[in-house]
Design a protein around this motif. Structure first.
Motif: not given
Ligand SMILES: Cc1ncc(C[n+]2csc(CCOP(=O)(O)OP(=O)(O)O)c2C)c(N)n1
Length: 619
Positions: A449, A506, A510, A531
């Motif tokens: 992320k 993701y 995210l 996530n």
């Protein structure tokens, strides 16, 4: 001064003399520099082939003959001379001129290009079809020395030499790929160049022999002497002849006299011919001519006077961040080997190349080879990291299935430019890697992320003992120097709790999901955000508990929808009788040239789209 924008087709070239061609070339170079300085584009490769393209279109008939450019990134002069100069203000932009050759764009373009090494195979197809249909036309494939190192080119040469079809290969040898070229073939071409040229040797021999009576007799038998001389003086050039392909070269690619002469010889030959043409990458623009890094190969808008890129961001790219983390591990661990298939500059590997040369391997534009070699490096106890763009990873899928995954080798594949890719168009989108890799057993697929998580994943990969993919987009983000931690493979994390809706995402999507969750909160909608840093294996335990909440789940991802994480979760959801899962991901289509933001808009994947979708779902 030629008015470049008024050129409709290349017919006018037939009447121009060499001086006029030289003037035209200068005007075209100025036009390219001026336009690319505003739009960005492949500068150096195009400046290098202006003369060659003009000569080609003077000798051949663009209406009838088939002219193919390998990769297609160096076809700007071809586009200009076939009537597309006016469109250069929108080069590599949405609804604008494609940066490569494109069937859809013009009747003069005969292939969808973008990837390296296809031009000879594509040419053979045209040559065989033409022969079957009794067409009297030439097929010409122009391929750079960098692309000539690609395995596909050799498969085609192997076939071509055994065929009796008329195909002309122009090997555009500028001694550069994106950066200086590598490999034994490059050395071989170097030797041919430094042998001063078999053509000059032939010419000198002819002049000398004609001076004496005996010489004239010998000259009559020059055909056989010619071959002998060729073998003695530039025996390396004979490699092509041994394959059954007539070789002429080296030829000065900036001299019309030579170029026109040899293009005409090729035009009038039967069977396959290769012309080895020497050009200067960046020709006519000093900064580009002197560049040995690759900076001017593909450049964004720049200042012509200083050669400097405009609108530079202060944030580092994902490529820079990832390569700097790997460098930090590699300098402490001599078993780490960093591998690039010809993309040192794009993957930002200069530091590793310069500071750890023994741990750096550039194999040239040979993705499949890079991956198979990485596999045995791993089996032999080394720790290979393959740096590869998502689009070029497509070339290496068999190496992952047949080699790396079956051997369960600890190869780390760092997939750059994953997701939507700006400017380059359909050939360079990074949307296929997850679907292509997901079905392969033993492969871990992940996406961080942020920078910190990228470092965590690199550490985890080193300790994983198996094939490990880390993908990341073409974006600039903040560095994070915190010490990395090992992640549990397959573990997701809840980044925001909520009770009304779940968003699983993701990578950089995210952060978009979190922004949307914040906006939804203002409407009293409480979104939980997950996530899913491990795309495969996914976190079954967490996913099962999310389904038990019995609220809508939206999987929001930067990948093709078919074969994405969402599609895998949908199968699992179906097995559990859960019917509240939906997927927001890229459509089953080829995305043409646009910016990342425009591409997300087109596929309804912006934050606004996610927000609107959730509001509709919860109505
Ligand atoms: C399969 C594949 N790998 C990598 C690339 C990225 N790429 C685009 S152009 C280029 C260099 C090509 O060098 P060369 O063929 O010598 O042409 P030049 O640009 O020097 O004219 C590379 C590596 C690509 N297009 N396709």
């Amino acid at each position: 001064m030629n008015d470049i924008e008024t050129i409709k087709n290349p017919d006018f070239l037939k009447k121009l003399n060499n001086d006029e061609l030289t003037n035209l070339a200068q005007d075209i170079r100025d036009f390219i520099i001026e336009n690319v300085s505003k739009t960005g584009g492949h500068l150096s490769s195009n400046l290098g082939v202006v003369d060659l393209t003009i000569a080609l279109l003077k000798v051949f008939d663009a209406e009838k003959d088939v002219i193919l450019f390998d990769v297609g990134h160096q076809a700007y002069t071809y586009k200009i001379l076939t009537g597309r100069a006016k469109e250069f203000s929108k080069l590599r932009q949405k609804d604008g001129l494609c940066g490569f050759e494109s069937l859809k764009e013009s009747k003069y373009d005969h292939y969808e290009t973008g990837h390296s090494g296809t031009s000879i195979s594509a040419g053979i197809g045209y040559a065989i079809a033409g022969q079957m249909d009794g067409k009297k036309r030439c097929v010409i494939s122009i391929i750079g020395d960098g692309s000539f190192s690609n395995g596909l080119a050799y498969e085609a040469l192997n076939h071509l030499g055994d065929l009796n079809v008329k195909q002309i290969i122009i090997l555009n040898d500028n001694q550069m790929s994106i950066s200086p070229n590598v490999g034994a073939l490059h050395n071989l071409l170097d030797n041919i160049r430094s042998a001063k040229g078999y053509n000059n040797v032939k010419k000198d021999a002819k002049m000398t022999l004609k001076k004496t009576k005996l010489g004239k007799v010998i000259y009559k038998r020059l055909d056989s002497i010619k071959n002998t001389l060729k073998r003695i003086h530039v025996k390396q050039g004979a490699m092509f002849e041994d394959l059954g392909i007539k070789y002429y070269g080296p030829i000065n690619g900036h001299e019309y006299k030579d170029l026109l002469k040899y293009l005409n010889i090729a035009k009038n030959s039967d069977g396959p011919v290769i012309l080895h043409v020497i050009t200067k990458k960046g020709y006519g623009y000093e900064y580009a001519e002197k560049d040995t890094t690759g900076k001017y190969h593909g450049i964004s808008s720049f200042d012509i006077e200083t050669g400097e890129v405009k609108n530079k961001t202060n944030l580092p790219s994902y490529s820079e961040i990832v390569s700097s983390y790997v460098y930090n591990y590699a300098r402490k661990d001599k078993d780490i080997i960093c591998i690039t298939p010809g993309m040192c500059y794009g993957s930002k590997l200069e530091v590793i190349k310069d500071k750890l040369p023994k741990q750096y391997i550039d194999v040239g534009i040979c993705e499949e080879h890079a991956l198979v070699m990485a596999n045995t490096l791993a089996i032999a106890g080394k720790k290979p990291f393959v740096f590869i763009y998502s689009t070029f990873m497509q070339r290496g899928i068999d190496a992952v299935i047949h080699d790396i995954a079956r051997c369960q080798s600890n190869v780390t594949i760092l997939i750059d430019r994953a997701g939507f890719v700006p400017a380059d168009g359909s050939s360079h989108q990074g949307l296929f890697d997850i679907p292509l890799l997901y079905c392969i057993p033993n492969v871990v697929i992940s996406q961080p992320k942020d920078a910190k998580e990228a470092n965590d994943l690199i550490k985890t990969s080193l300790e994983s003992g198996g094939p490990f993919v880390i993908r990341f987009p073409k974006e600039n983000i903040k560095y994070d120097y915190n010490s990395p931690k090992t992640l549990e493979i397959g573990s997701w994390e809840e980044v925001k709790d909520g009770k009304d809706v779940v968003i699983i995402s993701y990578g950089s999507f995210l952060n978009k999901a979190l922004n949307v969750a914040e906006k939804l909160a203002k409407d009293n909608v409480d979104a939980k955000v997950i996530n899913a840093r491990f795309i495969k294996p996914y976190d079954q335990k967490m996913f099962n508990s999310l389904m038990k909440l019995n609220i809508p789940i939206i999987v929001y991802e930067e990948s093709l929808k078919l074969g994405s994480l969402g599609s895998v979760l949908a199968m699992a959801a179906q097995e559990h009788g859960f019917n509240k899962l939906s997927i927001m991901a890229a459509d089953d289509t080829f995305y043409e040239t646009a910016s990342r933001e425009e591409l997300m808009k087109k596929s309804h994947l912006t934050e606004e789209d996610l927000y609107a979708y959730i509001k509709r779902r919860l109505r």
